[in-house]
Every structure is written in structure tokens, then in C-alpha cells.
Design a protein around this motif. Structure first.
Motif, PDB file in Angstrom:
ATOM      1  N   VAL A  14       0.836  -1.204   0.000  1.00 46.42           N
ATOM      2  CA  VAL A  14       0.000   0.000   0.000  1.00 46.42           C
ATOM      3  C   VAL A  14       0.871   1.253   0.000  1.00 46.42           C
ATOM      4  O   VAL A  14       0.508   2.263  -0.612  1.00 46.42           O
ATOM      5  CB  VAL A  14      -0.994  -0.010   1.178  1.00 46.42           C
ATOM      6  CG1 VAL A  14      -1.781   1.286   1.263  1.00 46.42           C
ATOM      7  CG2 VAL A  14      -1.942  -1.206   1.055  1.00 46.42           C
ATOM      8  N   ASP A  15       2.018   1.200   0.664  1.00 43.63           N
ATOM      9  CA  ASP A  15       2.919   2.361   0.642  1.00 43.63           C
ATOM     10  C   ASP A  15       3.306   2.725  -0.787  1.00 43.63           C
ATOM     11  O   ASP A  15       3.384   3.909  -1.133  1.00 43.63           O
ATOM     12  CB  ASP A  15       4.183   2.080   1.461  1.00 43.63           C
ATOM     13  CG  ASP A  15       3.912   2.046   2.950  1.00 43.63           C
ATOM     14  OD1 ASP A  15       3.206   2.949   3.444  1.00 43.63           O
ATOM     15  OD2 ASP A  15       4.395   1.118   3.607  1.00 43.63           O
ATOM     16  N   ASP A  16       3.550   1.723  -1.621  1.00 51.61           N
ATOM     17  CA  ASP A  16       3.897   1.992  -3.015  1.00 51.61           C
ATOM     18  C   ASP A  16       2.744   2.654  -3.758  1.00 51.61           C
ATOM     19  O   ASP A  16       2.944   3.592  -4.529  1.00 51.61           O
ATOM     20  CB  ASP A  16       4.310   0.695  -3.727  1.00 51.61           C
ATOM     21  CG  ASP A  16       5.591   0.101  -3.162  1.00 51.61           C
ATOM     22  OD1 ASP A  16       6.400   0.857  -2.583  1.00 51.61           O
ATOM     23  OD2 ASP A  16       5.767  -1.122  -3.288  1.00 51.61           O
ATOM     24  N   ILE A  17       1.524   2.189  -3.510  1.00 58.68           N
ATOM     25  CA  ILE A  17       0.347   2.782  -4.150  1.00 58.68           C
ATOM     26  C   ILE A  17       0.183   4.231  -3.708  1.00 58.68           C
ATOM     27  O   ILE A  17      -0.061   5.126  -4.519  1.00 58.68           O
ATOM     28  CB  ILE A  17      -0.909   1.946  -3.817  1.00 58.68           C
ATOM     29  CG1 ILE A  17      -0.787   0.557  -4.447  1.00 58.68           C
ATOM     30  CG2 ILE A  17      -2.190   2.651  -4.257  1.00 58.68           C
ATOM     31  CD1 ILE A  17      -1.800  -0.450  -3.929  1.00 58.68           C
ATOM     32  N   GLU A  27      -2.132  16.747  -4.204  1.00 55.77           N
ATOM     33  CA  GLU A  27      -3.150  17.446  -3.414  1.00 55.77           C
ATOM     34  C   GLU A  27      -4.141  16.498  -2.743  1.00 55.77           C
ATOM     35  O   GLU A  27      -4.916  16.911  -1.882  1.00 55.77           O
ATOM     36  CB  GLU A  27      -3.910  18.450  -4.310  1.00 55.77           C
ATOM     37  CG  GLU A  27      -4.951  17.854  -5.240  1.00 55.77           C
ATOM     38  CD  GLU A  27      -4.399  17.199  -6.525  1.00 55.77           C
ATOM     39  OE1 GLU A  27      -5.221  16.803  -7.358  1.00 55.77           O
ATOM     40  OE2 GLU A  27      -3.170  17.069  -6.678  1.00 55.77           O
ATOM     41  N   ILE A  28      -4.115  15.216  -3.108  1.00 58.22           N
ATOM     42  CA  ILE A  28      -5.061  14.244  -2.535  1.00 58.22           C
ATOM     43  C   ILE A  28      -4.535  13.761  -1.179  1.00 58.22           C
ATOM     44  O   ILE A  28      -3.386  13.339  -1.059  1.00 58.22           O
ATOM     45  CB  ILE A  28      -5.269  13.040  -3.478  1.00 58.22           C
ATOM     46  CG1 ILE A  28      -5.966  13.484  -4.765  1.00 58.22           C
ATOM     47  CG2 ILE A  28      -6.083  11.944  -2.783  1.00 58.22           C
ATOM     48  CD1 ILE A  28      -6.126  12.379  -5.790  1.00 58.22           C
ATOM     49  N   ALA A  29      -5.407  13.820  -0.184  1.00 54.97           N
ATOM     50  CA  ALA A  29      -5.074  13.261   1.134  1.00 54.97           C
ATOM     51  C   ALA A  29      -5.252  11.748   1.036  1.00 54.97           C
ATOM     52  O   ALA A  29      -6.370  11.256   0.893  1.00 54.97           O
ATOM     53  CB  ALA A  29      -5.976  13.850   2.208  1.00 54.97           C
ATOM     54  N   THR A  30      -4.163  11.020   1.118  1.00 59.88           N
ATOM     55  CA  THR A  30      -4.201   9.577   0.866  1.00 59.88           C
ATOM     56  C   THR A  30      -4.392   8.735   2.129  1.00 59.88           C
ATOM     57  O   THR A  30      -4.423   7.504   2.038  1.00 59.88           O
ATOM     58  CB  THR A  30      -2.899   9.136   0.166  1.00 59.88           C
ATOM     59  OG1 THR A  30      -1.799   9.533   0.985  1.00 59.88           O
ATOM     60  CG2 THR A  30      -2.780   9.743  -1.219  1.00 59.88           C
ATOM     61  N   GLY A  31      -4.558   9.349   3.276  1.00 61.21           N
ATOM     62  CA  GLY A  31      -4.719   8.586   4.517  1.00 61.21           C
ATOM     63  C   GLY A  31      -5.869   7.596   4.479  1.00 61.21           C
ATOM     64  O   GLY A  31      -5.680   6.407   4.770  1.00 61.21           O
TER      65      GLY A  31
END
Length: 175
Positions: A14-17, A27-31
Motif C-alpha cells: 500500500v505504501d507503493d500505491i 493534493e489528494i489526502a491519501t490517509g
């Protein structure tokens, strides 16, 4: 388990994604994406482990769910189709198919309700009860293996947090 001091931080797929999204759309908050992605990926690992375990016993996951629901319902180990339906959160057709497969294997039986002639009760046969009792401990060991990396405290934290997420979605009652 906390990461060791000075060690490289633990990374997963998931870190890679998330890194790719940060590069493509900073600009997208990926949390939330990272959290849901991890839940989905872990779910896939859980489903694979469960599928493989139950296949060793001639069942699929959904069939075990029916047997386990009946077993934990207590004596006389029977429920009406509506109660099974609410427990499984699937369509009535799916429950019918599961019960049909289990009945063909001699693990459950249908009988008329003594209190409502329109209702049918689905109950464990002696063979069904023996099977679920024989395999439930191995099932728990399989689940233990999947969460073994977490300390008891981490398991409790995760349990509390997942319960909070489920409750927020209205998933608060089984039957």
C-alpha cells in the motif's frame, strides 16, 4: 509491534500505491485510501486462509458460517431462515443455496416449525454438529496465525477501532 529504533520503517504494498498517488496527485489526502487499502488487502489474505482451511474439510467459507451460526445458537442448534439470513447478510437465495448444499452433504436438515406452519427450521444434523465441533478449534488456530504478529494490546486496540468503524456504519446487531 513497534518498529526497532534506527531500523528502516516497515513498508507494505500500500505504501507503493500511496507514493504513486502522491506523485501523480499530491493534493489528494491519501490517509483514508491507505487505511481502506490495507483493510481490503488483509481481508484478501484472511479469505484465502479461510478458504484453504475449510476446503480441507470439504466446506467453503459460507457453508462453515451456516454451520457455526447454528452451533453457536445453542440447543437445539436450529434457526429459521430469517435468522440465518440476518446473520449472513446475504440474499435469501444465497442462504437457500448454502442450506441446500449442506443438506445434500447430510450436515443440516429442514423441518417444519412447530409454532408456525409457514416457517421452516434449519438445524444441524449429528454429523453437522460433529464436523463443526471438530474443525472450529483449527479455524481459531488459523485466525490466530493471521494476527500473531500483533501483541495482545495491539489486538485490543485494533478490535476497539474496527468496532467503532463498524458501529458508525450501523453494523451493531447480528440477529
Amino acid at each position: 509491534m513497534p518498529e526497532e529504533e534506527g531500523a528502516a520503517p516497515l513498508r507494505d504494498a500500500v505504501d507503493d500505491i500511496v507514493d504513486q498517488w502522491k506523485a501523480a496527485r499530491p493534493e489528494i489526502a491519501t490517509g483514508p485510501m491507505a487505511l481502506i487499502g490495507r483493510i481490503k488487502r488483509f481481508h484478501a489474505h484472511v479469505e484465502t486462509a479461510l478458504r484453504e482451511y475449510f476446503a480441507e474439510h470439504g466446506l467453503d467459507v459460507s457453508e462453515f458460517d451456516v454451520l457455526a451460526t447454528l452451533r453457536r445458537s445453542g440447543e437445539p442448534y436450529e434457526l429459521n431462515a430469517g435468522a440465518l439470513l440476518r446473520s449472513a447478510m446475504v440474499t435469501s437465495g444465497a442462504i437457500t443455496n448454502r442450506v441446500d448444499r449442506l443438506a445434500a452433504k447430510g450436515l443440516v436438515e429442514r423441518r417444519p416449525s412447530p409454532t408456525d406452519r409457514r416457517a421452516v427450521l434449519i438445524g444441524l444434523t449429528p454429523a453437522g454438529r460433529r464436523l463443526v465441533d471438530d474443525i472450529v478449534l483449527g479455524h481459531v488456530r488459523n485466525e490466530e496465525r493471521l494476527v500473531a504478529v500483533l501483541s495482545p494490546e495491539e489486538r485490543e486496540q485494533l478490535t476497539v477501532l474496527l468496532r467503532k468503524l463498524l458501529a458508525a456504519q450501523g453494523d451493531t446487531r447480528l440477529l
